[in-house]
Design a protein around this motif. Sequence first.
Motif, PDB file in Angstrom:
ATOM      1  N   GLY A  76     -22.956  12.551  -1.155  1.00 56.98           N
ATOM      2  CA  GLY A  76     -24.158  12.760  -1.921  1.00 56.98           C
ATOM      3  C   GLY A  76     -25.373  12.644  -0.804  1.00 56.98           C
ATOM      4  N   SER A  77     -25.448  11.744   0.190  1.00 57.99           N
ATOM      5  CA  SER A  77     -26.501  11.408   0.755  1.00 57.99           C
ATOM      6  C   SER A  77     -26.451  12.686   1.910  1.00 57.99           C
ATOM      7  CB  SER A  77     -26.410  10.169   1.703  1.00 57.99           C
ATOM      8  OG  SER A  77     -26.240   9.287   1.015  1.00 57.99           O
TER       9      SER A  77
ATOM     10  N   ARG B 132       0.680  -1.266   0.011  1.00 55.53           N
ATOM     11  CA  ARG B 132      -0.042  -0.005  -0.029  1.00 55.53           C
ATOM     12  C   ARG B 132       0.838   0.997  -0.036  1.00 55.53           C
ATOM     13  NH1 ARG B 132      -0.650  -2.238   5.281  1.00 55.53           N
ATOM     14  NH2 ARG B 132       0.154  -0.882   7.098  1.00 55.53           N
ATOM     15  N   ARG B 133       0.198   2.121  -0.483  1.00 57.48           N
ATOM     16  CA  ARG B 133       1.162   3.518  -0.799  1.00 57.48           C
ATOM     17  C   ARG B 133       0.001   4.856  -0.708  1.00 57.48           C
ATOM     18  NH1 ARG B 133       1.362   5.182  -6.224  1.00 57.48           N
ATOM     19  NH2 ARG B 133       0.598   3.596  -7.694  1.00 57.48           N
ATOM     20  N   PHE B 134       0.418   6.112  -0.257  1.00 56.85           N
ATOM     21  CA  PHE B 134      -0.174   7.128  -0.513  1.00 56.85           C
ATOM     22  C   PHE B 134      -0.308   7.520  -1.758  1.00 56.85           C
ATOM     23  CE2 PHE B 134      -0.779  11.670  -0.106  1.00 56.85           C
ATOM     24  CZ  PHE B 134      -1.889  11.673   0.716  1.00 56.85           C
ATOM     25  N   THR B 135      -1.762   7.938  -2.430  1.00 55.20           N
ATOM     26  CA  THR B 135      -1.908   8.177  -3.631  1.00 55.20           C
ATOM     27  C   THR B 135      -2.616   9.417  -3.637  1.00 55.20           C
ATOM     28  OG1 THR B 135      -3.878   6.799  -3.885  1.00 55.20           O
ATOM     29  CG2 THR B 135      -1.599   5.795  -4.508  1.00 55.20           C
ATOM     30  N   GLY B 136      -3.056  10.272  -2.649  1.00 52.64           N
ATOM     31  CA  GLY B 136      -3.790  11.410  -2.692  1.00 52.64           C
ATOM     32  C   GLY B 136      -5.225  11.336  -3.200  1.00 52.64           C
ATOM     33  N   LEU B 137      -5.473  11.858  -4.334  1.00 55.70           N
ATOM     34  CA  LEU B 137      -6.861  11.836  -4.792  1.00 55.70           C
ATOM     35  C   LEU B 137      -6.845  11.173  -6.161  1.00 55.70           C
ATOM     36  CD1 LEU B 137      -7.545  15.714  -4.790  1.00 55.70           C
ATOM     37  CD2 LEU B 137      -8.437  14.010  -3.007  1.00 55.70           C
ATOM     38  N   ASP B 138      -5.974   9.947  -6.342  1.00 54.96           N
ATOM     39  CA  ASP B 138      -6.185   9.367  -7.573  1.00 54.96           C
ATOM     40  C   ASP B 138      -7.152   8.398  -7.458  1.00 54.96           C
ATOM     41  OD1 ASP B 138      -3.811  10.421  -8.329  1.00 54.96           O
ATOM     42  OD2 ASP B 138      -2.444   8.756  -7.607  1.00 54.96           O
ATOM     43  N   ASN B 139      -7.525   8.030  -6.221  1.00 53.39           N
ATOM     44  CA  ASN B 139      -8.818   6.909  -6.257  1.00 53.39           C
ATOM     45  C   ASN B 139     -10.099   7.848  -6.787  1.00 53.39           C
ATOM     46  OD1 ASN B 139      -7.451   4.771  -5.305  1.00 53.39           O
ATOM     47  ND2 ASN B 139      -7.584   5.256  -3.409  1.00 53.39           N
ATOM     48  N   TYR B 140     -10.099   8.965  -5.899  1.00 55.38           N
ATOM     49  CA  TYR B 140     -11.485   9.799  -6.420  1.00 55.38           C
ATOM     50  C   TYR B 140     -11.209  10.061  -7.747  1.00 55.38           C
ATOM     51  CZ  TYR B 140     -12.252  10.330  -1.484  1.00 55.38           C
ATOM     52  OH  TYR B 140     -12.403  10.137   0.007  1.00 55.38           O
ATOM     53  N   ARG B 141     -10.309  10.411  -8.511  1.00 57.53           N
ATOM     54  CA  ARG B 141     -10.234  10.887  -9.867  1.00 57.53           C
ATOM     55  C   ARG B 141     -10.452   9.616 -10.664  1.00 57.53           C
ATOM     56  NH1 ARG B 141      -5.435  11.846  -9.964  1.00 57.53           N
ATOM     57  NH2 ARG B 141      -5.682  14.059  -9.104  1.00 57.53           N
ATOM     58  N   GLN B 142     -10.235   8.268 -10.180  1.00 62.09           N
ATOM     59  CA  GLN B 142     -10.485   6.919 -10.947  1.00 62.09           C
ATOM     60  C   GLN B 142     -11.938   6.899 -10.696  1.00 62.09           C
ATOM     61  OE1 GLN B 142      -8.185   3.720  -9.883  1.00 62.09           O
ATOM     62  NE2 GLN B 142      -9.117   2.198 -11.229  1.00 62.09           N
ATOM     63  N   VAL B 143     -12.519   6.984  -9.635  1.00 58.23           N
ATOM     64  CA  VAL B 143     -14.120   6.834  -9.574  1.00 58.23           C
ATOM     65  C   VAL B 143     -14.763   7.867 -10.490  1.00 58.23           C
ATOM     66  CG1 VAL B 143     -15.980   7.113  -8.042  1.00 58.23           C
ATOM     67  CG2 VAL B 143     -13.962   6.152  -7.225  1.00 58.23           C
ATOM     68  N   LEU B 144     -14.304   8.932 -10.780  1.00 60.15           N
ATOM     69  CA  LEU B 144     -15.097   9.958 -11.772  1.00 60.15           C
ATOM     70  C   LEU B 144     -14.876   9.700 -12.867  1.00 60.15           C
ATOM     71  CD1 LEU B 144     -14.799  13.090  -9.313  1.00 60.15           C
ATOM     72  CD2 LEU B 144     -16.799  11.588  -9.584  1.00 60.15           C
ATOM     73  N   THR B 145     -13.789   9.184 -13.483  1.00 52.53           N
ATOM     74  CA  THR B 145     -13.455   8.973 -14.841  1.00 52.53           C
ATOM     75  C   THR B 145     -13.336   7.708 -15.386  1.00 52.53           C
ATOM     76  OG1 THR B 145     -11.374   8.673 -14.029  1.00 52.53           O
ATOM     77  CG2 THR B 145     -11.769  10.987 -14.680  1.00 52.53           C
TER      78      THR B 145
ATOM     79  N   VAL C  77     -17.276   7.125   0.249  1.00 52.84           N
ATOM     80  CA  VAL C  77     -17.174   8.581   0.478  1.00 52.84           C
ATOM     81  C   VAL C  77     -17.958   9.375  -0.220  1.00 52.84           C
ATOM     82  CG1 VAL C  77     -15.584  10.434   0.948  1.00 52.84           C
ATOM     83  CG2 VAL C  77     -14.926   8.400   1.982  1.00 52.84           C
ATOM     84  N   LEU C  78     -17.875   9.112  -1.710  1.00 51.70           N
ATOM     85  CA  LEU C  78     -18.697   9.945  -2.349  1.00 51.70           C
ATOM     86  C   LEU C  78     -20.365   9.539  -2.252  1.00 51.70           C
ATOM     87  CD1 LEU C  78     -16.809   9.760  -5.789  1.00 51.70           C
ATOM     88  CD2 LEU C  78     -16.825  11.680  -4.412  1.00 51.70           C
TER      89      LEU C  78
ATOM     90  N   ALA D  39     -25.912  -2.390 -11.888  1.00 49.95           N
ATOM     91  CA  ALA D  39     -24.804  -1.952 -10.696  1.00 49.95           C
ATOM     92  C   ALA D  39     -25.135  -0.427 -10.351  1.00 49.95           C
ATOM     93  CB  ALA D  39     -23.589  -2.537 -11.078  1.00 49.95           C
ATOM     94  N   ASN D  40     -25.568  -0.220  -9.280  1.00 46.84           N
ATOM     95  CA  ASN D  40     -25.325   1.172  -8.959  1.00 46.84           C
ATOM     96  C   ASN D  40     -24.172   1.362  -7.966  1.00 46.84           C
ATOM     97  OD1 ASN D  40     -26.282  -0.360  -6.554  1.00 46.84           O
ATOM     98  ND2 ASN D  40     -27.802   1.014  -5.993  1.00 46.84           N
ATOM     99  N   LEU D  41     -23.940   2.807  -7.587  1.00 46.11           N
ATOM    100  CA  LEU D  41     -22.768   3.001  -6.806  1.00 46.11           C
ATOM    101  C   LEU D  41     -22.501   1.985  -5.256  1.00 46.11           C
ATOM    102  CD1 LEU D  41     -20.540   4.763  -7.290  1.00 46.11           C
ATOM    103  CD2 LEU D  41     -21.311   6.699  -5.936  1.00 46.11           C
ATOM    104  N   PRO D  42     -23.438   2.121  -4.734  1.00 43.59           N
ATOM    105  CA  PRO D  42     -23.313   0.949  -3.493  1.00 43.59           C
ATOM    106  C   PRO D  42     -22.897  -0.325  -4.068  1.00 43.59           C
ATOM    107  CG  PRO D  42     -25.123   2.496  -3.228  1.00 43.59           C
ATOM    108  CD  PRO D  42     -24.764   2.755  -4.585  1.00 43.59           C
ATOM    109  N   TYR D  43     -23.488  -0.988  -5.006  1.00 49.59           N
ATOM    110  CA  TYR D  43     -23.260  -2.281  -5.226  1.00 49.59           C
ATOM    111  C   TYR D  43     -21.711  -2.172  -5.957  1.00 49.59           C
ATOM    112  CZ  TYR D  43     -23.190  -6.780  -7.302  1.00 49.59           C
ATOM    113  OH  TYR D  43     -22.938  -8.281  -7.830  1.00 49.59           O
ATOM    114  N   THR D  44     -21.327  -1.040  -6.502  1.00 46.91           N
ATOM    115  CA  THR D  44     -19.925  -0.960  -7.211  1.00 46.91           C
ATOM    116  C   THR D  44     -18.798  -1.250  -5.780  1.00 46.91           C
ATOM    117  OG1 THR D  44     -20.694   0.082  -8.999  1.00 46.91           O
ATOM    118  CG2 THR D  44     -18.454   0.444  -8.659  1.00 46.91           C
ATOM    119  N   VAL D  45     -19.197  -0.386  -4.812  1.00 47.96           N
ATOM    120  CA  VAL D  45     -18.291  -0.238  -3.624  1.00 47.96           C
ATOM    121  C   VAL D  45     -18.314  -1.838  -3.131  1.00 47.96           C
ATOM    122  CG1 VAL D  45     -18.195   0.604  -1.462  1.00 47.96           C
ATOM    123  CG2 VAL D  45     -18.989   1.862  -3.209  1.00 47.96           C
TER     124      VAL D  45
END
Length: 311
Positions: A288-289, A66-79, A283-284, A259-265
Amino acid sequence: MTATTAPPTRTPVRAARRPPARLRAWATRAPLLPALVFLIAVTQLPFVATLVISFFDWNALYPKARRFTGLDNYRQVLTDADLRHSVWTTVLLTAAVVLASLVLGLLLALLLDRRFRGRGIVRTLLIAPFLVVPVAAALLWKHVLYNPEYGLLNGLSHYVGGPQPDWISRTPLLAVEASLVWQWTPFMMLILLAGLQSRDQQQVEAARVDGAGDWQIFVHLTLPHLRRYLELGALLGSIYIVQNFDAVFTITSGGLGTANLPYTVYQSFYQAHENGLASAAGVLVVIGSLVIATFALRVVSSLFREEVSRA
């Protein structure tokens, strides 16, 4: 001359000292502290841990990598195409279920607002779907209604000489939406029925005396009065449907584009073991909630202010 004696002097009685206001406030809130501590430990600490994990590239199969990646996970979720499709599915599912539940709930509330024999029994039967456990409701629709071999829908279709399709394979998203509409229509009905019963009946009677019909009363009196209740039902329903997992998992297992977002999680965490990516998607969902809940609280507070002003 008679001597006058002075009246006996009274020793002043000291007033009892009242505790400071801050101490009294803490004494009032003290019984709530255990519940507050428990709430923080159960909800906030796991959320903080999820927020921290979302900034790491963390696969459960390779914990040392594991390593720190900052906002890369959020960027991947949105792209990511699949994740963006799950977000769109979540929006479409939420909008369709909430709108259909509101329309059906309004019709049923208008029906129950009238007096007729057996109204209490009808009201109890209409509320029953909301009391069913979500997983049990999804299983009921999957096996009792949708099954292509012994399901009720195909049985009725066979009785009238119609086709007998596999409903889940042919219309997967509609199958999930129908089960959620069936379960959430009673909730909308209760909210709107409470709004109908809080109308000013004198205005309704005055409108009837002036010659207004049922449709005119509904459009010009009932709907404006129900606006806040419609908003409240839509917001509360959206909070739940955005986070819905049971129906998607039970009826389609996230396949066929449902598949909605909770199922993707769930897929990212339990199947791909991508803890960081799943945490970012979670977290997204929470953000939203929270946005929807903020609007819901504003609507509830405005309803309370209106009721207080009327009283």
